[in-house]
Write an enzyme that holds these catalytic residues in place. Sequence first.
Site, mmCIF file in Angstrom:
data_model
loop_
_atom_site.group_PDB
_atom_site.id
_atom_site.type_symbol
_atom_site.label_atom_id
_atom_site.label_comp_id
_atom_site.label_asym_id
_atom_site.label_seq_id
_atom_site.Cartn_x
_atom_site.Cartn_y
_atom_site.Cartn_z
ATOM 1 N N ASN A 195 82.592 -13.090 71.892
ATOM 2 C CA ASN A 195 83.961 -12.397 71.693
ATOM 3 C C ASN A 195 84.207 -12.086 70.122
ATOM 4 O OD1 ASN A 195 85.125 -14.867 70.595
ATOM 5 N ND2 ASN A 195 85.331 -15.733 72.699
ATOM 6 N N MET A 196 85.550 -11.634 69.984
ATOM 7 C CA MET A 196 85.842 -11.239 68.863
ATOM 8 C C MET A 196 85.983 -12.143 67.854
ATOM 9 S SD MET A 196 86.188 -8.423 67.148
ATOM 10 C CE MET A 196 86.747 -7.670 65.581
ATOM 11 N N SER A 197 86.521 -13.422 68.289
ATOM 12 C CA SER A 197 86.858 -14.952 67.383
ATOM 13 C C SER A 197 85.536 -15.430 67.225
ATOM 14 C CB SER A 197 87.773 -15.738 68.093
ATOM 15 O OG SER A 197 88.965 -15.228 68.660
ATOM 16 N N GLU A 198 84.510 -15.239 67.844
ATOM 17 C CA GLU A 198 83.402 -15.913 67.702
ATOM 18 C C GLU A 198 82.271 -14.948 66.731
ATOM 19 O OE1 GLU A 198 82.752 -17.949 71.954
ATOM 20 O OE2 GLU A 198 81.948 -15.871 71.819
ATOM 21 N N ASP A 264 82.161 -15.482 81.189
ATOM 22 C CA ASP A 264 81.312 -15.323 82.376
ATOM 23 C C ASP A 264 81.000 -14.201 82.963
ATOM 24 O OD1 ASP A 264 80.923 -18.164 81.427
ATOM 25 O OD2 ASP A 264 82.285 -18.798 82.756
#
Length: 476
Positions: A195-198, A264
């Site tokens: 995701n964007m944060s990761e 998921d």
Amino acid sequence: MKPILPDYNNAGVLIIGDVMLDRYWYGPTSRISPEAPVPVVKVENNEERPGGAANVAMNIASLGGHARIVGLTGMDEPAKVLTETLNSLKVKCDFVALPEYPTITKLRVMSRGQQLIRLDFEDKFEGTDPELVLTRMERALPHVQAVILSDYAKGALEHVEALIAKARAANVPVFIDPKGTNFEPYRGATLLTPNMSEFEAVVGKVTSDDDLVEKALGLIEKFELGALLVTRSEHGMTLVRPDQKPFHLPTQAKEVYDVTGAGDTVISVLAASVAAGKPLDEACALANAAAGVVVGKLGTSTLSTIELAEAIHGSRDTDFGVIAEAALIDAVKAAQAKGEKVVMTNGCFDILHAGHVSYLNNAAKLGDRLIVAVNTDESVKRLKGPGRPVNPTDRRMAVLAGLGAVDWVVPFSEDTPQRLISEVLPDLLVKGGDYKPEDIAGGKEVIAAGGEVKVLNFEDGCSTTEIIDAIKGGRG
């Protein structure tokens, strides 16, 4: 892009990762505790759902795919609940049970649609024998077309490099939902779905779409990845591959209630679609549509092919186009559940002419949805002889799908569509020509199910055979 649902019954997917049990306690809140400034919840009901990698497996099973799962559990009551729940959904479980560890369990207390607190029961799995997972993977690889590694940093993927190597050696694509800021262990994967944060935790702040693509390409080169799919919340998702244009997909979520398990769902639909034969860009479009559905649900959720089809195609006035048989059956059930009348017809439609168009328009007027079942090339050749069909199946179906009267186009390989019709069971079966209703293939099955059979006349002076003869004779 409006992707067509594949037949997920052809998709075999192996999921390896951190399995967990999600528990929910529900009840009203009407007062504050006298012991501390916290709300008091009167628990009235509870729910248990597979979470983490187990939720991925459940998503694939709900689509109709064949899911196999390998993970680490304890030898306790939550492990039993997980196994029984997944088995009931036809997920094949091959867990490594370790008595010295508890099965990871997350308890959420819910009131009035809000999560008040989450309690985690877990110890990270560390130092486990990698062969326990690798041998289970070896058993499953011959039966799958894709592998998902679902990493929640709980220890099941402690030896992820060996898992990637084994999948690559078997020529099976590996899709990974990564965790943490170190992507080195994922070197050589087919695709990562941060995701964007990761993503920003690894590459730094992203300032624009171009910056995202540039940084993603850097990661792909550095870690020898096949592609990156960055999920971007309200900005949708972006697929980045070397030597190809980036593929930006806007969000399809109308309302967001809970993002639990959305990642998921993305990776499960993505991998299952590739396993079912879809190219990566279409698989990403399907995954994006799926994410838009599940964030509108509360808690860890799955979705059905009916929900996915509706997310892709929108309103009833949107043509569905060419569709696989299994997806068609689900779509017909959804249409009938909404009170729509489904009409079905069939034919070779080798060279589409004015008579065909008139006939299909008349058939469409008899209901709300029109299905056209099309003989495959082999079927046409058996029925019409050498030299037929003139146009191959995919082209014939593409032309039919472009007609405004037609909602779904589905192929069948038998001489008659009797088996297909008996599976679909339309409300009205239509056939052109001078047939008697009782002689029409599939008619008995439709009538037995409460439907109708109707014969329509073809337009005079229009014939595929005449057109072919005219071309051979040099006329017109």
